[in-house]
Each structure stands twice: as C-alpha cells, then as structure tokens.
Design an enzyme around this catalytic site. Sequence first.
Site, PDB file in Angstrom:
ATOM      1  N   HIS A 137     -10.005  -2.138   3.915  1.00  0.00           N
ATOM      2  CA  HIS A 137      -8.686  -2.759   3.765  1.00  0.00           C
ATOM      3  C   HIS A 137      -8.440  -3.783   4.872  1.00  0.00           C
ATOM      4  CE1 HIS A 137      -8.246   1.313   1.916  1.00  0.00           C
ATOM      5  NE2 HIS A 137      -7.792   0.577   0.924  1.00  0.00           N
ATOM      6  N   ALA A 187      -0.306  -0.713  -8.813  1.00  0.00           N
ATOM      7  CA  ALA A 187       0.828   0.171  -9.138  1.00  0.00           C
ATOM      8  C   ALA A 187       0.623   0.937 -10.437  1.00  0.00           C
ATOM      9  CB  ALA A 187       2.136  -0.620  -9.190  1.00  0.00           C
ATOM     10  N   GLU A 193      10.452  44.572  -2.376  1.00  0.00           N
ATOM     11  CA  GLU A 193      11.553  45.424  -1.934  1.00  0.00           C
ATOM     12  C   GLU A 193      12.135  44.934  -0.616  1.00  0.00           C
ATOM     13  OE1 GLU A 193      10.301  49.468  -1.802  1.00  0.00           O
ATOM     14  OE2 GLU A 193      10.004  49.633  -3.970  1.00  0.00           O
ATOM     15  N   HIS A 223      -8.306   1.793   5.608  1.00  0.00           N
ATOM     16  CA  HIS A 223      -9.571   1.984   6.299  1.00  0.00           C
ATOM     17  C   HIS A 223     -10.210   0.622   6.583  1.00  0.00           C
ATOM     18  CE1 HIS A 223      -9.119   6.242   5.558  1.00  0.00           C
ATOM     19  NE2 HIS A 223      -8.872   5.968   4.290  1.00  0.00           N
ATOM     20  N   GLY A 270      -3.991  -5.914  -6.368  1.00  0.00           N
ATOM     21  CA  GLY A 270      -5.290  -5.296  -6.581  1.00  0.00           C
ATOM     22  C   GLY A 270      -5.553  -4.905  -8.011  1.00  0.00           C
ATOM     23  N   ARG A 271      -6.732  -4.352  -8.205  1.00  0.00           N
ATOM     24  CA  ARG A 271      -7.116  -3.830  -9.518  1.00  0.00           C
ATOM     25  C   ARG A 271      -6.193  -2.667  -9.864  1.00  0.00           C
ATOM     26  NH1 ARG A 271     -10.234  -0.094 -12.039  1.00  0.00           N
ATOM     27  NH2 ARG A 271     -11.667  -0.802 -13.678  1.00  0.00           N
ATOM     28  N   ARG A 311      16.017  38.415 -11.669  1.00  0.00           N
ATOM     29  CA  ARG A 311      14.613  38.590 -11.281  1.00  0.00           C
ATOM     30  C   ARG A 311      13.947  37.241 -11.001  1.00  0.00           C
ATOM     31  NH1 ARG A 311      12.220  43.628 -12.079  1.00  0.00           N
ATOM     32  NH2 ARG A 311      13.356  45.122 -13.372  1.00  0.00           N
ATOM     33  N   THR A 366       0.835  -1.206   0.000  1.00  0.00           N
ATOM     34  CA  THR A 366       0.000   0.000   0.000  1.00  0.00           C
ATOM     35  C   THR A 366       0.866   1.251   0.000  1.00  0.00           C
ATOM     36  OG1 THR A 366      -1.734   1.211   1.182  1.00  0.00           O
ATOM     37  CG2 THR A 366      -0.193  -0.047   2.530  1.00  0.00           C
ATOM     38  N   ARG A 367       0.339   2.302  -0.636  1.00  0.00           N
ATOM     39  CA  ARG A 367       0.953   3.625  -0.574  1.00  0.00           C
ATOM     40  C   ARG A 367      -0.083   4.653  -0.146  1.00  0.00           C
ATOM     41  NH1 ARG A 367      -0.992   4.262  -5.974  1.00  0.00           N
ATOM     42  NH2 ARG A 367      -1.203   6.509  -5.808  1.00  0.00           N
ATOM     43  N   ARG A 420      14.217  41.804  -1.219  1.00  0.00           N
ATOM     44  CA  ARG A 420      15.487  42.175  -1.848  1.00  0.00           C
ATOM     45  C   ARG A 420      16.482  42.671  -0.795  1.00  0.00           C
ATOM     46  NH1 ARG A 420      16.945  42.423  -6.956  1.00  0.00           N
ATOM     47  NH2 ARG A 420      15.380  42.010  -8.565  1.00  0.00           N
ATOM     48  N   ILE A 451       7.267  42.354  -8.247  1.00  0.00           N
ATOM     49  CA  ILE A 451       6.821  42.735  -9.591  1.00  0.00           C
ATOM     50  C   ILE A 451       6.583  41.472 -10.406  1.00  0.00           C
ATOM     51  CG2 ILE A 451       7.469  43.921 -11.728  1.00  0.00           C
ATOM     52  CD1 ILE A 451       9.214  45.791  -9.988  1.00  0.00           C
TER      53      ILE A 451
END
Length: 573
Positions: A206, A295, A434, A203, A291-292, A451, A198-199, A437, A477
């Site tokens: 599972h 991955a 400003e 619940h 599983g379906r 920039r 699992t990743r 900076r 800006i």
Amino acid sequence: MANPPHGGSLKDLIARDAPRRAELAAEAEKLPALTLTERQLCDLELIVSGGFSPLEGFMNEADYNGVVANNRLKDGNLFSMPICLDTTKQIIDDLKLAVGSRVSLVDLRDDAYLAILTIEDIYKPDRQKEAQEVFGGDPEHPAVKYLFEKTNDYYIGGKLDAIRRLQHYDYVALRFTPAELRAHFEKLGWNRVVAFQTRNPMHRAHRELTVRAARSRQANVLIHPVVGLTKPGDIDHFTRVRVYQALLPRYPNGMAALSLLPLAMRMGGPREAIWHAIIRKNHGATHFIIGRDHAGPGKNSSGKDFYGPYDAQHAVEKYKDELGIEVVPFQQMIYLPDSDEYKPDDQVPAGVRTANISGTELRSRLRTGKDIPEWFSYPEVVKVLRESHPPRYRQGFTVFLTGYVNSGKAAIARALQVTLNQQAGRSTSLLLGENIRAELSTELGFTREDRDKHVARIAFVAAELTKAGAAVIAGPIAPFENGRNAAKEAISQHGSCFLVHVATSLGYCEKTDRRGRYQRAREGKIKNFTGVSDPYEEPKKPDLVVNIEHGTVRNAVQQIMLMLEAEGLLGVS
C-alpha cells in the site's frame, strides 16, 4: 487551493450556525427530541461539517427519489447515496412530528443536542426500489439486509441547524473537518492531493502504491481511512489508526498526511465509489485512488462477487468531469524477491519469481504467531497487529455447556475450570446457571421469555470476558435453540465459542437426582421444570456432545480439552 467543493461551496453548517449556537441550544431544550442511531450520527457529522456538500440536511422525498433513480438531487447536483433519517410511525405520533415542525437531534452516547431539523417531508420510501437501484437488490448484500432488517418504515427529510460537533475522545488531533483539512493543505502548500481510501491495515504494498501514485501526479498523499461503520468483521479502527501512524514515517519526508473520516460505509460498490469521490473532493483532494472492487462487500452466498471488479472505476470515470476529481486506478503491487522490490503487476515480466501473502494467510500467521516477513509489512506495523491480535493460545474463548438439570453440566464445568487453571496463562471464569440467577437474574422466572433473558445475560458476561482474553465456562440449562444460537452469536463476535451438549438422558438425570428436584416437579411443587413441565430442545449443531451416563466427568473434560487443543487454544509460546 483552486479545488472547489462539490456543488460549488462547502456547506459547513457548524461554522455557519456558530453565531446562533446559544440560541439554538436553548430552543432545542423546548423541542421534541429524536435520538439518533450510530449510523445516523455518522451521517449527521458529515452533513454538518460539509463532508456531504451540497447536502444541508437529511434528504427530502424529492431528493431521495432523484438519488435512487438517477444519482441526482432535485437541483440537478450529482449525489449517489441516499442519506436519510429513518424512524417509526410510533415515534412520529408520540413526538407529534409534522411538516413544518422542528425536532432536536440527540447523540445517543451522551444525550447532547447536536442539531435541529426543520421537517420538510415525512414519507414512506420504496425500500425495494432503493435496494435494487442503489445496491443491486441481492438480499444477501449487507446494505440490503440493513435496509430491510434495521431501517424503519418512515423517512424524515429537512435541513439542519447545527448546534455543536460530535464529541470524540479518540485521535482528536487526526479528526479534520473538510474546511480544516483544506486549511491544513493550504498551510503545507499542497495543491495536488491523492486521497487513499482504506478500511484495512496498510502494508508495504500500500505504501508503494500510494507513493507511486503521488509521484506520477506530482502530488502529496492523504491517507483517509474510514473510522465510522465499516464491514462487519473488519479490524477495529483503534488498531488500524495505530498502524497508519506507524506507517507514516515510512513515506518520503513531507509526502503524506493522515486524517480520519467518520463515515458509515454501505459497501455499495459503484454507487459508493461516486459518493467517496464527492466526499474526498469536499475534503480538498484533487485525485482519488479507486481499487479493484472498491467498497464491495465481497462474495454473496453463491460465492460470486456482488459487483464487477472495475464497476466502481467505470462509475466514477463516467462522472469525472462533473466531479472534478481525477481517478487514479489502483494497481496491484507485486513483490519480486530476487530484486527485493515491488512493481505494478502489469510491469512484472513473465517468468519472474514473485511472492505474496493473502489476507487469509496474514490472519493465520497472526493467529498462530508465525513469522510475517519484512518484505510484506514493516516491523512496527506487525508489532501493532500482534498487540491487538494475539495468537490463538492467548485469545479468550467460551465453552458453553447445555443440558438437563443433573446432567453433569456443573460437575464438568468445575472440573474443566480446575484443568484450565492448572495450565495457567489465562484467567478462567465459571458462569453456572444457578449462580448467575442468584446474582444477575433474581427477578426472572422460568417462562420461555425469562429463560432467554437469563441466557442472554450469561452470554453478555461471557462475551466481555472472552474479549478480555479469559477462558469462560458457562453452564446454564439453556433449553431453547434460538436462545442458545443468539448467545453463541453474541459471544463469537469477541472470540471462539463452543457449544457442548451434555446429552445425559432425562431418565438417567432423574434416576440419579439425590436432591429430589425431579420428584418435586412431577408432584407439581416446582413449575416450569425442564424435562417435566417444560421442553428441552436438543442442539441441532453442537460443537461437541458428551454424556456422563456412558462415561465419566473426567472423560468429558478430556474431550473438551482435546477440542480446544485442536483449535490451537491451548498451545504455548
């Protein structure tokens, strides 16, 4: 446990090379050093621990070509995923790397020597073929994008001498090498082990699925989540591991164990499923739940799945005898409210009332603070998720203002800060161009490159503050589209970012400039001045456009507040 590793023996290089550790560490100091990327570190960890047995190093050209073409190493062993050490021609030349030479491999996090590689090959892979054969070739596939955007042109192959394990500082008691996990199973008396990959958080469905799988095979359960690199946008592993720890007591006594896998996933569907089966076999599992769309990376830009729903199951079934690990098909578990139970979808009678909460709906409920019913997930799991994923009105965000000098940006930003502070509930940070900076960009000038660097620094600070739950108002800006887009992308990884174009016209900005900056710029006294001697690229897709030439600062602030309110960011608990 009569369950030999893939290839017949566990290639535990850490244990094998332990007697020579001091000698190898001393040698490493004298060798050229190659610092590994995060993905390469994940791969190295599982090579030296034996998780990738029978590999003993990064693939040479013969092994690589065999795996890409037909899932076979040169010696004939099944292996489905290229495990390669990529680098650049510049590094090869600078370090004077050549076939037969040795190079130290270094941890990018602490500069520690991890292993020494004896170079067998330096070769240029056919990345187009790799993309096509291994992942299906779709340019939108995350692994294909990684291959062409982040992988370098040359691969270095060779066997490793291991100096030490990678140092982890999180969940160290849950990090088992294959040998350690096998010994753990032996100690517990487990002979049959169903591994669950699992990743994502787990619940009730599972839990029901894994318990049923274990009982039907008279086995125990190994919850074996990936905590290396997963799919972008996945819930962080810290949250997920806390969820698994909260869920573990819900299993029948002694049925389940938790171990973390430091794998860098490729989201390679069928190929990845074979690879995952090999890894679980090496860790001592006898059964593996697939599983379906196992991955799979989801849908491509056309809205179609990259792989068929059962391609992964079919791929592993094809090699099941050789793998020596039994595939347990993942069954979708359906909740039946009237009987307060979960059943596999193929056992649910027609017409029976069912209930479900999709992943999208779950995320919405977490975001808004809506109730998550106990039939879907256990209270202790929901508590963990709510702690890590507060509702929108507690999440950080950034309002990124862009426009000409004297467009009203600074005035709007200050007024917005006051308005947000008045509401309370969040700290509010003001990042005017400003000021930044003067504090963080003192060495930068006003070239396009400087920039963009300046905007990137503001974005970095804004992203960190947003991640911490603050309201951030940034007001550079930011005259260039690419720089703004990069800033928004960086901030958006940690929270909402709204680009607000303060579209006050150049003529009005110049006419109302009491400080005389535009006049000095036109006289040549100020170089690289936006709107005079430097361009301003109007945003193509701003989230909001305001203009004080045809309104007031108060009007602009109100428009921004309404936008934030519509996004649910200004609600109250």
